[in-house]
Design an enzyme around this catalytic site. Sequence first.
Site, PDB file in Angstrom:
ATOM      1  N   ARG A 291      49.679 -52.327-108.993  1.00 18.35           N
ATOM      2  CA  ARG A 291      50.624 -52.258-110.116  1.00 18.35           C
ATOM      3  C   ARG A 291      50.239 -51.213-111.165  1.00 18.35           C
ATOM      4  NH1 ARG A 291      50.722 -58.061-109.349  1.00 18.35           N
ATOM      5  NH2 ARG A 291      52.716 -58.648-108.384  1.00 18.35           N
TER       6      ARG A 291
ATOM      7  N   LYS B   5      55.668 -37.157-114.101  1.00 15.91           N
ATOM      8  CA  LYS B   5      56.624 -37.409-113.026  1.00 15.91           C
ATOM      9  C   LYS B   5      55.875 -37.528-111.700  1.00 15.91           C
ATOM     10  CE  LYS B   5      60.991 -35.354-114.542  1.00 15.91           C
ATOM     11  NZ  LYS B   5      62.032 -34.356-114.196  1.00 15.91           N
TER      12      LYS B   5
ATOM     13  N   GLU C  47      58.377 -21.428-111.991  1.00 13.77           N
ATOM     14  CA  GLU C  47      58.427 -22.522-112.967  1.00 13.77           C
ATOM     15  C   GLU C  47      58.072 -22.023-114.371  1.00 13.77           C
ATOM     16  OE1 GLU C  47      59.601 -25.421-112.923  1.00 13.77           O
ATOM     17  OE2 GLU C  47      59.651 -26.145-110.858  1.00 13.77           O
TER      18      GLU C  47
ATOM     19  N   LYS D  25      55.812 -27.248-121.963  1.00 13.77           N
ATOM     20  CA  LYS D  25      56.005 -28.527-121.274  1.00 13.77           C
ATOM     21  C   LYS D  25      55.495 -29.684-122.121  1.00 13.77           C
ATOM     22  CE  LYS D  25      56.880 -30.981-117.431  1.00 13.77           C
ATOM     23  NZ  LYS D  25      56.233 -30.743-116.131  1.00 13.77           N
TER      24      LYS D  25
ATOM     25  N   GLU E 174      62.484 -38.445-119.856  1.00 15.26           N
ATOM     26  CA  GLU E 174      63.697 -37.691-119.534  1.00 15.26           C
ATOM     27  C   GLU E 174      64.977 -38.452-119.849  1.00 15.26           C
ATOM     28  OE1 GLU E 174      65.566 -35.365-115.753  1.00 15.26           O
ATOM     29  OE2 GLU E 174      63.397 -35.266-115.954  1.00 15.26           O
TER      30      GLU E 174
ATOM     31  N   ARG F 273      64.189 -33.491-122.310  1.00 16.17           N
ATOM     32  CA  ARG F 273      63.409 -33.096-121.135  1.00 16.17           C
ATOM     33  C   ARG F 273      64.281 -32.622-119.972  1.00 16.17           C
ATOM     34  NH1 ARG F 273      58.196 -36.389-118.671  1.00 16.17           N
ATOM     35  NH2 ARG F 273      57.834 -35.019-116.896  1.00 16.17           N
TER      36      ARG F 273
ATOM     37  N   ASN G 102      65.064 -29.001-116.012  1.00 12.73           N
ATOM     38  CA  ASN G 102      65.680 -29.014-114.682  1.00 12.73           C
ATOM     39  C   ASN G 102      66.536 -27.782-114.418  1.00 12.73           C
ATOM     40  OD1 ASN G 102      64.658 -31.546-113.813  1.00 12.73           O
ATOM     41  ND2 ASN G 102      66.180 -32.590-115.067  1.00 12.73           N
TER      42      ASN G 102
ATOM     43  N   HIS H  24      67.096 -26.360-110.896  1.00  4.99           N
ATOM     44  CA  HIS H  24      66.670 -27.371-109.936  1.00  4.99           C
ATOM     45  C   HIS H  24      67.815 -28.064-109.210  1.00  4.99           C
ATOM     46  CE1 HIS H  24      62.854 -26.618-111.785  1.00  4.99           C
ATOM     47  NE2 HIS H  24      62.249 -27.517-111.047  1.00  4.99           N
TER      48      HIS H  24
ATOM     49  N   HIS I 185      66.839 -27.836-105.577  1.00  3.83           N
ATOM     50  CA  HIS I 185      66.558 -29.010-104.760  1.00  3.83           C
ATOM     51  C   HIS I 185      67.521 -29.110-103.580  1.00  3.83           C
ATOM     52  CE1 HIS I 185      64.208 -31.434-108.030  1.00  3.83           C
ATOM     53  NE2 HIS I 185      63.506 -30.446-107.505  1.00  3.83           N
TER      54      HIS I 185
ATOM     55  N   HIS J 279      58.966 -24.560-103.017  1.00  4.54           N
ATOM     56  CA  HIS J 279      59.683 -25.016-104.209  1.00  4.54           C
ATOM     57  C   HIS J 279      59.979 -23.856-105.158  1.00  4.54           C
ATOM     58  CE1 HIS J 279      60.967 -27.694-107.398  1.00  4.54           C
ATOM     59  NE2 HIS J 279      60.103 -27.153-108.214  1.00  4.54           N
TER      60      HIS J 279
END
Length: 410
Positions: free
Chosen positions: A154, A176, A218, A260, A270, A274, A278, A281, A285, A297
Amino acid sequence: MPAEASGDALPDPSGDADASGDTADASGDAVETLLVAVPETPARSYEVRIRPGGLEDLGEVCAAAAPAHRYAVVADSHVAELYGRRALNSLAKAGLAADMFTFPAGEWNKSREQWAELSDALLGAGFGRDGAVVALGGGVTGDLAGFLASSFMRGVAVVQVPTTLLAMVDSSVGGKTGVDASAAKNAIGAFHHPRAVLIDPSLLDTLPPYQRVTGLAEAVKAAAVRDAALFEWIGGRAADLERGELEATAELILRSVRIKAGVVAEDPEETGLRAILNFGHTVGHALETLSGYAVLHGEAVAAGMRVEARLGEEIGVTESGTGARLDEVLSGCGLPEVLEEDHTAERLLEAARPDKKAREGALRWVLLRRVGEVAGDGRGGYTRPLRAEECLEPLAAALRTAAQAANSAT
């Protein structure tokens, strides 16, 4: 009475944090409610340490930021061979017990299956809640090992040690974590912030040149959405950055992480600002998904930025010429790889449909107003929702012009 409850606090319909008691449902039967008071998680900052040769500091960093009984160093097969022994030696020098856990290299191994195998391996080795994870590698390892840490027992502590430029400038910071599903990238995951991030730019010396170059995408993205001055600096130092000159690369990492960190501090999970990170992306993606994750990527994000800048120009929210300026900087950094000409707008939209940014049947696009500033939705939001029928034609035009420009740069 229900058994003692645990978990997130239930919403209080009365607005009184201490209220509980009987109400009635639609049938008139008594409904007993009990509120579970869960204190807010205290704010926690973490250090990002950037130093050439810094891998030797790993033991010191772990002891200070993530004290644990044992450490699981997770790395892919390639990185484990290059840096695994040095990482273990640093931990041992600090008097810390650690074991290495590896998985096969490749984006396609950022999967539920590898997560399960690593979870079982830690359990088999006797790791418990007093253990911690060290994510040693690029973005795939950071995401996979971070998700492992978020879910094992957990949740246990994780320290991120990125070994690729892409991970150094972006994915190691922000919490993330996740794995890919067949229909969408990063579809399964959690926010799990590291206790520390240790960045050693000298580790980039063993990175294949083109893989290092793709990591620049990036950094260009961060500058494009937030820092026009950095964008111009990247353009001026593109040749140095492409060949991996250490001083320029270290400065790029520092300035990118600063962007960042500022965004994450304001929006750690997000829910607002935030989302600007993206940019590029949604298309990126989709391109990765359509390739079966065969493309890198950074390649996909570079293509995604070229297309999304032109999509914004097509619908009139992005300053004319922004896409061309992105082309110049990306090409200067060695990123003219053309991916967008192989796909139609229909295929891209279908691949993007399961994207996490979709809401109520509309994709939420991050579009620029100009370099250094996003357009938003005109109502205080940072993304612009567009249904397929709204963006099909302008996206098709954006794909054509982006591919033509990229082809002319090769």
